[in-house]
Motif scaffolding. Structure first.
Motif, PDB file in Angstrom:
ATOM      1  N   ASN A   6      -1.042  15.306  49.019  1.00  0.00           N
ATOM      2  CA  ASN A   6      -0.642  14.075  49.694  1.00  0.00           C
ATOM      3  C   ASN A   6      -1.688  12.994  49.499  1.00  0.00           C
ATOM      4  OD1 ASN A   6       1.860  14.809  50.742  1.00  0.00           O
ATOM      5  ND2 ASN A   6       0.975  15.708  52.588  1.00  0.00           N
ATOM      6  N   HIS A  60       9.311   8.142  39.737  1.00  0.00           N
ATOM      7  CA  HIS A  60       8.500   9.167  40.408  1.00  0.00           C
ATOM      8  C   HIS A  60       7.114   9.209  39.778  1.00  0.00           C
ATOM      9  CE1 HIS A  60       7.286  12.721  42.471  1.00  0.00           C
ATOM     10  NE2 HIS A  60       8.509  12.993  42.914  1.00  0.00           N
ATOM     11  N   GLU A 194       1.850  10.577  59.849  1.00  0.00           N
ATOM     12  CA  GLU A 194       3.260  10.834  60.156  1.00  0.00           C
ATOM     13  C   GLU A 194       4.183  10.432  59.010  1.00  0.00           C
ATOM     14  OE1 GLU A 194       3.989   8.345  63.611  1.00  0.00           O
ATOM     15  OE2 GLU A 194       4.930   6.845  62.324  1.00  0.00           O
ATOM     16  N   TYR A 196       4.045  11.265  56.012  1.00  0.00           N
ATOM     17  CA  TYR A 196       4.300  12.372  55.093  1.00  0.00           C
ATOM     18  C   TYR A 196       5.537  13.169  55.494  1.00  0.00           C
ATOM     19  CZ  TYR A 196      -0.310  11.294  53.221  1.00  0.00           C
ATOM     20  OH  TYR A 196      -1.380  10.653  52.654  1.00  0.00           O
ATOM     21  N   ASP A 197       6.024  12.969  56.726  1.00  0.00           N
ATOM     22  CA  ASP A 197       7.251  13.619  57.175  1.00  0.00           C
ATOM     23  C   ASP A 197       8.474  12.720  57.018  1.00  0.00           C
ATOM     24  OD1 ASP A 197       5.893  15.955  57.982  1.00  0.00           O
ATOM     25  OD2 ASP A 197       5.307  15.018  59.875  1.00  0.00           O
ATOM     26  N   TYR A 198       8.278  11.525  56.490  1.00  0.00           N
ATOM     27  CA  TYR A 198       9.374  10.582  56.306  1.00  0.00           C
ATOM     28  C   TYR A 198      10.394  11.139  55.300  1.00  0.00           C
ATOM     29  CZ  TYR A 198      11.851   6.608  54.250  1.00  0.00           C
ATOM     30  OH  TYR A 198      12.809   5.782  53.753  1.00  0.00           O
ATOM     31  N   ARG A 199      11.677  10.935  55.586  1.00  0.00           N
ATOM     32  CA  ARG A 199      12.730  11.420  54.693  1.00  0.00           C
ATOM     33  C   ARG A 199      13.655  10.319  54.219  1.00  0.00           C
ATOM     34  NH1 ARG A 199       9.562  14.604  54.399  1.00  0.00           N
ATOM     35  NH2 ARG A 199       9.600  16.861  54.699  1.00  0.00           N
ATOM     36  N   GLU A 200      14.093   9.421  55.119  1.00  0.00           N
ATOM     37  CA  GLU A 200      15.041   8.391  54.716  1.00  0.00           C
ATOM     38  C   GLU A 200      15.101   7.281  55.768  1.00  0.00           C
ATOM     39  OE1 GLU A 200      18.887  10.170  54.442  1.00  0.00           O
ATOM     40  OE2 GLU A 200      18.951  10.729  56.549  1.00  0.00           O
ATOM     41  N   TYR A 203      11.319   2.975  57.693  1.00  0.00           N
ATOM     42  CA  TYR A 203      10.180   3.608  58.364  1.00  0.00           C
ATOM     43  C   TYR A 203       9.579   2.656  59.398  1.00  0.00           C
ATOM     44  CZ  TYR A 203       5.384   5.158  59.108  1.00  0.00           C
ATOM     45  OH  TYR A 203       4.191   5.528  59.682  1.00  0.00           O
TER      46      TYR A 203
END
Length: 206
Positions: A6, A60, A194, A196-200, A203
């Motif tokens: 990360n 990516h 926090e 790093y836990d983001y998905r969609e 934010y």
């Protein structure tokens, strides 16, 4: 991803705000004047402006702290479409150009202003000629033609507005105005644990 992996993905290096050539970050033509709030519409999506898409797909970066390079190249791709009036152009420029040819940055991070300076002085080639290799040890392909460049760049905040410092609300309106007048911007954000836990979705720091 591990904590170490990360950390590798967060690669923007802090700017020295006192150096004249590192007080710039916005990419595109040199700003000819400050936009006004009156120019800001209620809604703007550069992916659909009268049916035209001026934003290239997300790329990516892999396990390489090259976010600074991807941000700059993405903004340049949008700038090319806007300048040439070709929305939806299948344009894929080489982030590896900045990793391999601009020696001021790499997979351990880089400076947005230094990258913008490189794109102004030397430009970028296409992905076909200098493919992304997820490392900063790939040799610079000197024979690649660097057709795409910028003619100027400027930091929007905070240096452009040092006295007095705008409020958060004012700064949002300033950013909106620049987005309208100059297109997609080269931006960065501070990454908290926090995230790093983001998905969609959108934010918001909790």
């Amino acid at each position: 991803l591990s904590e170490a992996d990360n950390a590798r993905l967060v690669g923007l290096q802090p700017e020295d705000l006192h150096e004249a050539d590192t007080t710039t970050l916005g990419i595109g033509r040199a700003l000819l004047g400050e936009p006004t709030a009156a120019q800001v519409p209620d809604r703007l999506d550069w992916r659909n402006v009268e049916g035209g898409d001026y934003v290239t797909p997300p790329r990516h970066q892999g396990l390489c702290g090259a976010c600074w390079a991807f941000a700059g190249i993405g903004a340049l791709e949008s700038r090319v479409m806007l300048e040439t009036h070709q929305p939806g152009l299948n344009l894929d420029l080489a982030e590896q150009t900045l990793l391999s040819c601009d020696t001021t940055g790499g997979c351990s991070g880089g400076s947005g202003a230094a990258a913008a300076y490189y794109l102004q002085e030397y430009g970028a080639t296409t992905e076909d000629c200098q493919p992304y290799r997820t490392n900063d040890t790939e040799p610079c392909q000197e024979d690649c033609v660097r057709t795409y460049a910028i003619s100027g760049y400027q930091r929007i905040l905070p240096v452009a507005y040092p006295q007095p410092t705008p409020t958060s609300t004012e700064m949002i309106e300033i950013l909106k105005a620049h987005l309208v007048q100059y297109g997609p911007l080269w931006t960065s954000m501070e990454v908290y644990d926090e995230f790093y836990d983001y998905r969609e979705g959108i934010y918001t720091l909790t």
